[in-house]
Design a protein around this motif. Sequence first.
Motif, short mmCIF file in Angstrom:
data_model
loop_
_atom_site.label_atom_id
_atom_site.label_comp_id
_atom_site.label_asym_id
_atom_site.label_seq_id
_atom_site.Cartn_x
_atom_site.Cartn_y
_atom_site.Cartn_z
N THR A 22 -88.51 23.27 16.22
CA THR A 22 -87.76 24.50 16.54
C THR A 22 -86.63 24.62 15.51
O THR A 22 -85.57 24.02 15.65
N VAL A 24 -83.64 26.12 13.44
CA VAL A 24 -82.52 27.02 13.71
C VAL A 24 -81.90 27.57 12.42
O VAL A 24 -81.28 28.63 12.44
N PHE A 33 -83.16 21.71 12.73
CA PHE A 33 -84.07 21.96 13.87
C PHE A 33 -83.57 21.17 15.08
O PHE A 33 -82.83 20.20 14.97
N ARG A 34 -84.00 21.61 16.27
CA ARG A 34 -83.52 20.99 17.51
C ARG A 34 -84.14 19.60 17.69
O ARG A 34 -85.34 19.42 17.46
N ASP A 35 -83.30 18.66 18.13
CA ASP A 35 -83.78 17.32 18.43
C ASP A 35 -84.73 17.40 19.63
O ASP A 35 -84.46 18.10 20.61
N PRO A 38 -82.75 15.89 23.31
CA PRO A 38 -81.33 16.19 23.11
C PRO A 38 -80.40 15.34 23.96
O PRO A 38 -80.66 15.08 25.13
N THR A 42 -76.01 21.13 22.71
CA THR A 42 -76.42 21.39 21.33
C THR A 42 -76.71 20.05 20.66
O THR A 42 -75.83 19.17 20.63
N HIS A 43 -77.93 19.88 20.20
CA HIS A 43 -78.30 18.67 19.45
C HIS A 43 -79.30 19.10 18.39
O HIS A 43 -80.49 19.29 18.68
N VAL A 44 -78.78 19.29 17.20
CA VAL A 44 -79.58 19.79 16.08
C VAL A 44 -79.57 18.73 14.99
O VAL A 44 -78.54 18.07 14.75
N GLU A 80 -74.14 27.79 16.66
CA GLU A 80 -74.34 27.35 18.05
C GLU A 80 -73.07 27.53 18.89
O GLU A 80 -73.04 27.18 20.06
N HIS A 107 -77.06 14.30 12.77
CA HIS A 107 -77.09 14.84 14.13
C HIS A 107 -75.86 15.74 14.28
O HIS A 107 -74.74 15.31 13.97
#
Length: 119
Positions: A22, A24, A33-35, A38, A42-44, A80, A107
């Motif tokens: 995913t 972003v 991208f999203r972890d 998570p 929010t954890h990208v 975010e 992260h």
Amino acid sequence: MAGEPQADCLFCKIVAGEIPATIVRETDTTLAFRDINPQAPTHVLVIPRVHYPDAASLAAGDPGAAADVLREAGKVASQEQVNESGYRIIFNSGPGAGQTVFHAHAHVLGGQDLRRLVA
Ligand code: 5GP
Ligand code: ZN
């Protein structure tokens, strides 16, 4: 060769589009991208497109890409909407620090009180 894609690297496969993520944000040099697991609202993950095993080797081998990762981490935080409440940028380096994927990645964590969180 340093920076070249590695056949057995999960994040090189995400860069190549062989594994879905995913996304972003993306730039010519980075992907965010999203972890998948998570640890905060929010954890990208922000990664360079080039392969280096950790943040320090990225900074040594491709300082421009390292700067791009950091700049993009800040842009992810703004996008975010966690930049005002506070966020954390983490580069786990080595198995003893919890690194499990050996392609440099930041992260970006936010959206909750992070003062007690260890990611
Ligand atoms: P590390 O532990 O190496 O600092 O961080 C690796 C991160 O990658 C972990 O937080 C883990 O949840 C995440 N991760 C592992 N496999 C995948 C995957 O296939 N897709 C995504 N989006 N994240 C992953
Ligand atoms: Zn890689």
